[in-house]
Design a protein around this motif. Structure first.
Motif, short mmCIF file in Angstrom:
data_model
loop_
_atom_site.label_atom_id
_atom_site.label_comp_id
_atom_site.label_asym_id
_atom_site.label_seq_id
_atom_site.Cartn_x
_atom_site.Cartn_y
_atom_site.Cartn_z
N ASP A 160 -16.13 -8.54 5.76
CA ASP A 160 -16.95 -9.24 4.73
C ASP A 160 -17.67 -10.31 5.19
O ASP A 160 -18.85 -10.64 4.49
N GLU A 175 -20.90 -9.07 6.72
CA GLU A 175 -21.86 -8.69 5.43
C GLU A 175 -22.35 -9.67 4.48
O GLU A 175 -23.55 -9.74 4.56
N LEU A 176 -21.76 -11.00 4.33
CA LEU A 176 -22.26 -11.84 3.69
C LEU A 176 -23.20 -12.61 4.49
O LEU A 176 -24.32 -12.91 4.13
N TYR A 216 -5.23 -12.41 3.86
CA TYR A 216 -6.34 -11.96 4.61
C TYR A 216 -5.83 -12.53 6.14
O TYR A 216 -6.42 -12.10 7.20
N GLU A 232 -10.84 -6.75 7.67
CA GLU A 232 -11.53 -6.75 6.59
C GLU A 232 -12.31 -7.90 6.24
O GLU A 232 -13.43 -7.81 5.79
N LEU A 233 -11.59 -9.00 6.40
CA LEU A 233 -12.14 -10.43 6.19
C LEU A 233 -13.40 -10.46 7.14
O LEU A 233 -14.34 -11.08 6.56
N SER A 248 -6.24 -6.49 7.59
CA SER A 248 -6.67 -7.44 6.51
C SER A 248 -7.74 -8.44 7.24
O SER A 248 -8.74 -8.79 6.53
#
Length: 104
Positions: free
Chosen positions: A91, A94-95, A78, A87-88, A84
Protein backbone atom coordinates in the motif's frame (compact mmCIF):
# COMPACT_ATOMS: atom_id res chain seq x y z
CA UNK A 1 38.48 27.65 27.40
CA UNK A 2 37.86 25.48 24.39
CA UNK A 3 35.10 26.13 21.92
CA UNK A 4 32.88 23.48 20.45
CA UNK A 5 31.72 23.91 16.88
CA UNK A 6 28.71 21.91 15.79
CA UNK A 7 28.59 21.06 12.12
CA UNK A 8 25.44 20.03 10.37
CA UNK A 9 25.05 18.27 7.07
CA UNK A 10 22.85 21.09 5.75
CA UNK A 11 24.28 23.15 2.92
CA UNK A 12 22.56 26.52 3.28
CA UNK A 13 24.05 27.91 0.07
CA UNK A 14 22.58 25.03 -1.90
CA UNK A 15 19.18 25.46 -0.25
CA UNK A 16 19.20 29.19 -0.92
CA UNK A 17 20.17 28.73 -4.56
CA UNK A 18 17.49 26.05 -5.03
CA UNK A 19 14.80 28.26 -3.48
CA UNK A 20 15.93 31.23 -5.61
CA UNK A 21 15.89 29.08 -8.73
CA UNK A 22 12.39 27.77 -7.94
CA UNK A 23 11.13 31.31 -7.22
CA UNK A 24 12.48 32.57 -10.53
CA UNK A 25 10.66 29.76 -12.36
CA UNK A 26 7.28 30.76 -10.84
CA UNK A 27 5.14 32.45 -13.47
CA UNK A 28 2.46 34.02 -11.29
CA UNK A 29 4.35 35.42 -8.29
CA UNK A 30 1.41 37.35 -6.71
CA UNK A 31 -0.68 34.19 -6.67
CA UNK A 32 2.18 32.25 -5.03
CA UNK A 33 2.55 34.95 -2.38
CA UNK A 34 -1.21 34.88 -1.79
CA UNK A 35 -1.16 31.09 -1.34
CA UNK A 36 1.80 31.32 1.07
CA UNK A 37 0.03 34.04 3.07
CA UNK A 38 -3.14 31.97 3.16
CA UNK A 39 -1.17 29.00 4.43
CA UNK A 40 0.32 31.09 7.23
CA UNK A 41 -3.12 32.42 8.20
CA UNK A 42 -4.53 28.87 8.16
CA UNK A 43 -1.69 27.70 10.43
CA UNK A 44 -2.39 30.50 12.90
CA UNK A 45 -6.12 29.72 12.94
CA UNK A 46 -5.58 25.98 13.37
CA UNK A 47 -3.02 26.63 16.11
CA UNK A 48 -5.49 28.81 18.01
CA UNK A 49 -8.25 26.21 17.64
CA UNK A 50 -5.99 23.43 18.91
CA UNK A 51 -4.91 25.65 21.80
CA UNK A 52 -8.54 26.35 22.71
CA UNK A 53 -9.46 22.66 22.55
CA UNK A 54 -6.39 21.80 24.61
CA UNK A 55 -7.62 24.23 27.27
CA UNK A 56 -10.81 22.24 27.83
CA UNK A 57 -10.29 19.92 30.79
CA UNK A 58 -11.57 16.60 29.42
CA UNK A 59 -10.79 16.72 25.70
CA UNK A 60 -6.97 16.32 25.78
CA UNK A 61 -7.30 13.07 27.76
CA UNK A 62 -10.01 11.85 25.40
CA UNK A 63 -7.81 12.61 22.37
CA UNK A 64 -4.93 10.84 24.09
CA UNK A 65 -7.13 7.80 24.63
CA UNK A 66 -8.30 7.83 21.01
CA UNK A 67 -4.69 8.08 19.83
CA UNK A 68 -3.63 5.21 22.05
CA UNK A 69 -6.52 3.10 20.81
CA UNK A 70 -5.75 3.85 17.17
CA UNK A 71 -2.06 3.06 17.70
CA UNK A 72 -2.95 -0.27 19.28
CA UNK A 73 -5.35 -1.09 16.42
CA UNK A 74 -2.79 -0.11 13.76
CA UNK A 75 -0.13 -2.25 15.43
CA UNK A 76 -2.48 -5.24 15.60
CA UNK A 77 -3.78 -4.79 12.05
CA UNK A 78 -0.57 -4.01 10.18
CA UNK A 79 2.56 -4.73 12.22
CA UNK A 80 2.10 -8.00 14.12
CA UNK A 81 1.81 -10.48 11.25
CA UNK A 82 4.11 -10.94 8.27
CA UNK A 83 1.43 -10.97 5.54
CA UNK A 84 -0.22 -7.82 6.91
CA UNK A 85 3.20 -6.09 6.96
CA UNK A 86 3.63 -7.07 3.31
CA UNK A 87 0.17 -5.64 2.56
CA UNK A 88 1.12 -2.38 4.29
CA UNK A 89 4.39 -2.19 2.35
CA UNK A 90 2.50 -2.74 -0.91
CA UNK A 91 0.00 0.00 0.00
CA UNK A 92 2.84 2.41 0.82
CA UNK A 93 4.62 1.62 -2.46
CA UNK A 94 1.36 2.18 -4.38
CA UNK A 95 0.84 5.52 -2.65
CA UNK A 96 4.43 6.57 -3.36
CA UNK A 97 3.99 5.77 -7.05
CA UNK A 98 0.75 7.76 -7.16
CA UNK A 99 2.35 10.77 -5.47
CA UNK A 100 5.54 10.76 -7.49
CA UNK A 101 3.76 9.89 -10.72
CA UNK A 102 6.30 7.21 -11.53
CA UNK A 103 6.09 3.46 -11.80
CA UNK A 104 8.83 2.37 -9.43
Amino acid sequence: PTSVVARSGIDTDEILSTVTEKWESVDNKPQAVLYAGGAVVALVVVNSIVGAVNGLPLLPKAFELVGLGYSAWFTYKYLLFKDSRAELAADIDELKSKVTGGSE
